[in-house]
Design an enzyme around this catalytic site. Structure first.
Site, mmCIF file in Angstrom:
data_model
loop_
_atom_site.group_PDB
_atom_site.id
_atom_site.type_symbol
_atom_site.label_atom_id
_atom_site.label_comp_id
_atom_site.label_asym_id
_atom_site.label_seq_id
_atom_site.Cartn_x
_atom_site.Cartn_y
_atom_site.Cartn_z
ATOM 1 N N THR A 126 0.850 -1.195 0.000
ATOM 2 C CA THR A 126 0.000 0.000 0.000
ATOM 3 C C THR A 126 0.881 1.239 0.000
ATOM 4 O O THR A 126 1.692 1.432 0.914
ATOM 5 C CB THR A 126 -0.882 -0.007 1.271
ATOM 6 O OG1 THR A 126 -1.611 -1.240 1.280
ATOM 7 C CG2 THR A 126 -1.840 1.160 1.289
ATOM 8 N N GLU A 155 -3.444 -5.060 -2.689
ATOM 9 C CA GLU A 155 -4.082 -6.289 -2.173
ATOM 10 C C GLU A 155 -5.207 -5.929 -1.212
ATOM 11 O O GLU A 155 -5.187 -4.850 -0.623
ATOM 12 C CB GLU A 155 -3.036 -7.182 -1.497
ATOM 13 C CG GLU A 155 -2.210 -6.531 -0.394
ATOM 14 C CD GLU A 155 -2.921 -6.360 0.922
ATOM 15 O OE1 GLU A 155 -3.897 -7.102 1.170
ATOM 16 O OE2 GLU A 155 -2.528 -5.479 1.709
ATOM 17 N N PHE A 156 -6.168 -6.856 -1.064
ATOM 18 C CA PHE A 156 -7.303 -6.609 -0.168
ATOM 19 C C PHE A 156 -7.539 -7.804 0.756
ATOM 20 O O PHE A 156 -8.676 -8.070 1.149
ATOM 21 C CB PHE A 156 -8.566 -6.310 -0.983
ATOM 22 C CG PHE A 156 -8.454 -5.065 -1.821
ATOM 23 C CD1 PHE A 156 -8.727 -3.822 -1.262
ATOM 24 C CD2 PHE A 156 -8.040 -5.120 -3.131
ATOM 25 C CE1 PHE A 156 -8.599 -2.655 -2.015
ATOM 26 C CE2 PHE A 156 -7.906 -3.973 -3.895
ATOM 27 C CZ PHE A 156 -8.188 -2.738 -3.332
ATOM 28 N N LYS A 211 -7.141 1.584 -2.898
ATOM 29 C CA LYS A 211 -6.784 0.880 -1.662
ATOM 30 C C LYS A 211 -7.049 1.764 -0.436
ATOM 31 O O LYS A 211 -7.684 1.349 0.533
ATOM 32 C CB LYS A 211 -5.308 0.464 -1.735
ATOM 33 C CG LYS A 211 -4.737 -0.124 -0.459
ATOM 34 C CD LYS A 211 -5.334 -1.482 -0.130
ATOM 35 C CE LYS A 211 -4.936 -1.943 1.244
ATOM 36 N NZ LYS A 211 -4.003 -3.005 1.294
ATOM 37 N N ASN A 215 -10.064 1.030 2.385
ATOM 38 C CA ASN A 215 -9.732 0.753 3.789
ATOM 39 C C ASN A 215 -10.250 1.852 4.711
ATOM 40 O O ASN A 215 -10.779 1.572 5.788
ATOM 41 C CB ASN A 215 -8.216 0.606 3.964
ATOM 42 C CG ASN A 215 -7.765 -0.815 3.674
ATOM 43 O OD1 ASN A 215 -8.582 -1.658 3.317
ATOM 44 N ND2 ASN A 215 -6.489 -1.085 3.820
ATOM 45 N N GLY A 260 -17.117 -3.234 18.364
ATOM 46 C CA GLY A 260 -16.070 -3.959 19.074
ATOM 47 C C GLY A 260 -15.215 -3.006 19.883
ATOM 48 O O GLY A 260 -15.610 -1.858 20.129
ATOM 49 N N CYS A 267 -3.530 -2.579 8.651
ATOM 50 C CA CYS A 267 -3.969 -1.727 7.540
ATOM 51 C C CYS A 267 -4.855 -0.551 7.933
ATOM 52 O O CYS A 267 -4.496 0.596 7.701
ATOM 53 C CB CYS A 267 -4.700 -2.572 6.502
ATOM 54 S SG CYS A 267 -3.578 -3.570 5.531
HETATM 55 C C1 UDX Z 1 -7.962 -5.264 6.392
HETATM 56 C C2 UDX Z 1 -8.821 -5.215 5.126
HETATM 57 O O1 UDX Z 1 -10.097 -5.838 5.387
HETATM 58 C C3 UDX Z 1 -8.121 -5.845 3.959
HETATM 59 O O2 UDX Z 1 -8.906 -5.696 2.787
HETATM 60 C C4 UDX Z 1 -6.768 -5.146 3.796
HETATM 61 O O3 UDX Z 1 -6.069 -5.564 2.716
HETATM 62 C C5 UDX Z 1 -5.952 -5.316 5.067
HETATM 63 O O4 UDX Z 1 -6.675 -4.725 6.139
HETATM 64 P P1 UDX Z 1 -7.389 -6.969 8.343
HETATM 65 O O5 UDX Z 1 -6.603 -5.859 8.915
HETATM 66 O O6 UDX Z 1 -6.762 -8.318 8.262
HETATM 67 O O7 UDX Z 1 -7.862 -6.612 6.848
HETATM 68 O O8 UDX Z 1 -8.692 -7.117 9.248
HETATM 69 P P2 UDX Z 1 -10.264 -6.894 9.098
HETATM 70 O O9 UDX Z 1 -10.924 -8.206 9.170
HETATM 71 O O10 UDX Z 1 -10.588 -6.039 7.959
HETATM 72 O O11 UDX Z 1 -10.560 -6.116 10.467
HETATM 73 C C6 UDX Z 1 -9.918 -4.882 10.792
HETATM 74 C C7 UDX Z 1 -10.299 -4.434 12.175
HETATM 75 O O12 UDX Z 1 -11.674 -4.062 12.226
HETATM 76 C C8 UDX Z 1 -10.126 -5.501 13.253
HETATM 77 O O13 UDX Z 1 -9.642 -4.873 14.428
HETATM 78 C C9 UDX Z 1 -11.539 -6.039 13.472
HETATM 79 O O14 UDX Z 1 -11.739 -6.585 14.752
HETATM 80 C C10 UDX Z 1 -12.346 -4.769 13.271
HETATM 81 N N1 UDX Z 1 -13.732 -5.000 12.830
HETATM 82 C C11 UDX Z 1 -13.978 -5.556 11.614
HETATM 83 C C12 UDX Z 1 -14.784 -4.622 13.658
HETATM 84 O O15 UDX Z 1 -14.586 -4.120 14.771
HETATM 85 N N2 UDX Z 1 -16.057 -4.790 13.204
HETATM 86 C C13 UDX Z 1 -16.345 -5.329 11.987
HETATM 87 O O16 UDX Z 1 -17.539 -5.449 11.663
HETATM 88 C C14 UDX Z 1 -15.272 -5.732 11.174
#
Ligand code: UDX
Length: 444
Positions: A126, A155-156, A211, A215, A260, A267
């Site tokens: 990124t 990437e996602f 990206k 995010n 949460g 990210c």
């Molecule tokens: C994220 C993006 O989803 C992904 O596309 C990118 O490439 C990298 O960053 P990631 O960081 O692995 O992925 O986690 P993700 O599942 O997206 O959750 C991010 C944060 O949000 C976590 O702390 C999670 O607990 C929180 N979250 C997510 C919530 O509090 N509520 C939700 O409904 C979803």
């Protein structure tokens, strides 16, 4: 096709294995020799679902190799994916491009020694808008005969489901400035597009921005439901039902509307901060984006006082138990984890923590403020951590925490209080056992 991966971290390793499983020949490179040796022995260097299986399979089929010799990657690859880290610069909040610069300089110099054989550099890391163009100019300055094309291919993949996400993308984004890159990148993703997954070509700057925009939008969405949750805690409205009902509106979608303890991971927090900084540099005051950054920091910093309130201020000098250290379940990553804020704030108030996490302990020890380390003890199982503590806090939604024997736990905690920042337990069951059960959105 023969492809190279530069940087064998979360993205480089999982995606290298995915490309190999899709029939490409992959060479993964990393500067850390121990990591390469471990991977060549078939031992994963990180926790991710199915990674051990894919690693074993592809090593056996010889569709993937690991090396710490850049020459090997460059001499054998038509497309080189750049997957190095672009963390937050702790002083400026901007995206730290030092790994991008160092690795692309090395590629530029090494290519000269290999007779400047043609390759495509696909930047998967990124990077702020305009970076690919600057990198291209920089690489050509170092080696004017460099025979390459650069494209942006963000990437996602979510940690914990990175392999699934790569294999089932909502879309593949590729930013190009010429037909040849478009054709070659189309070919490398053909196994996915043949299955109906869409590929979307844009210009390079647009791909870089997609990206950050995606995010940061999700960061805003979660931050929004977290604020709605605070209103629910004061009024008795049900945040889970609100999320469900909002999600029934197709314009909103039900995903990423779960409240949460605040947003962590490698990210969302850093990309939102970097986007706000990008705006600053352009002379723009991006109010929504700045607010989402601050709202998330405030939420994570409020966790300790929430726990203290639930105990009616009876925690000073005492020990609580904590289930969860990683920023979410199914990963060993603790970057920007809400558990860091909680433990550090509790330590400042002279409250000790007994913690258990199935995969996050080592990385948490490395990330947490050293001043807080004297206040935390780490355990190998939940019951040992919980025994003889004042109350129990759950901060990560690991499945195994749902299976614990809470009748047994009832006798282990003094104040008979559970604070569940993930809403993973059943309120009626916990209250039947005798607990005061506080969860996200509950009216106090
Ligand atoms: C994220 C993006 O989803 C992904 O596309 C990118 O490439 C990298 O960053 P990631 O960081 O692995 O992925 O986690 P993700 O599942 O997206 O959750 C991010 C944060 O949000 C976590 O702390 C999670 O607990 C929180 N979250 C997510 C919530 O509090 N509520 C939700 O409904 C979803």
């Amino acid at each position: 096709m023969k492809i190279g991966i530069i940087g064998t971290g979360y993205i480089g390793l999982t995606e290298g294995l995915c490309f190999a499983s899709l029939g490409q020949h992959v060479i993964c490179y990393d500067i850390i020799k121990e990591k390469i040796d471990q991977l060549n022995k078939g031992i994963p260097t990180l926790y991710e679902e199915n990674i051990d299986v894919l690693l074993k399979e592809n090593l056996e089929k010889k569709t993937i190799t690991f090396t710490d010799d850049l020459k090997v990657v460059l001499s054998g690859s038509e497309i080189v994916f750049l997957c190095v880290n672009t963390p937050e610069n702790p002083e400026t909040g901007e995206c730290d491009l030092s790994q991008i610069m160092t690795s692309t300089e090395s590629i530029s110099k090494m290519s000269e020694t290999l007779g400047n054989k043609f390759f495509i550099l696909a930047v998967r890391s990124t990077v702020p808008v305009g970076t690919n163009k600057k990198v291209k100019e920089h690489m050509l300055k170092i080696n004017p005969k460099l025979n390459f094309l650069i494209c942006s291919n963000p990437e996602f993949s979510r940690q914990g489901s990175a392999i699934y996400d790569f294999m089932n993308p909502d879309r593949v984004i590729v930013g190009v400035d010429n037909e040849k890159s478009k054709e070659r990148m189309g070919l490398v993703y053909k196994p996915l597009t043949d299955k109906g997954f869409p590929i979307f070509f844009t210009n390079i700057e647009t791909a870089e921005m997609i990206k950050y925009a995606s995010n940061t939008f999700l960061n805003i969405k979660i931050g929004f439901i977290n604020e709605i949750c605070d209103i629910c805690e004061m009024t008795g409205a049900n945040v889970e039902d609100i999320g469900k009902a909002m999600g029934m509106d197709k314009r909103i979608s039900p995903l990423f509307l779960k409240p949460g303890p605040g947003i962590g991971g490698s990210c969302f927090p850093k990309d939102s901060i970097a986007l706000a900084k990008m705006g600053n540099k352009l002379g723009l005051d991006l109010q929504i984006i700045n607010a989402s950054v601050n709202s998330n920091i405030a939420r994570k910093n409020s966790l300790a006082s929430r726990v203290i309130n639930y105990s009616k201020n009876k925690l000073e000098g005492k020990t609580i138990s904590l289930l969860g250290l990683t920023f979410k379940a199914n990963t060993d990553d603790t970057r920007y984890s809400p558990a860091l804020n909680l433990v550090e704030e509790l330590a400042k108030k002279n409250i000790k923590v007994n913690a258990y996490d199935p995969h996050g302990t080592d990385k948490f020890k490395y990330m947490v403020d050293p001043k807080a380390l004297d206040f935390i003890r780490f355990f190998d199982n939940a019951y040992d951590a919980i025994k003889d503590t004042e109350l129990l806090v759950i901060i990560t939604e690991w499945d195994e925490y749902k299976q614990l024997d809470y009748k047994k736990i009832y006798d282990m905690v003094q104040q008979k209080v559970i604070v569940d920042f993930r809403n993973i337990l059943n309120e009626q069951e916990m209250e039947k056992i005798g607990f005061k059960y506080y969860y996200i959105g509950k009216k106090i």
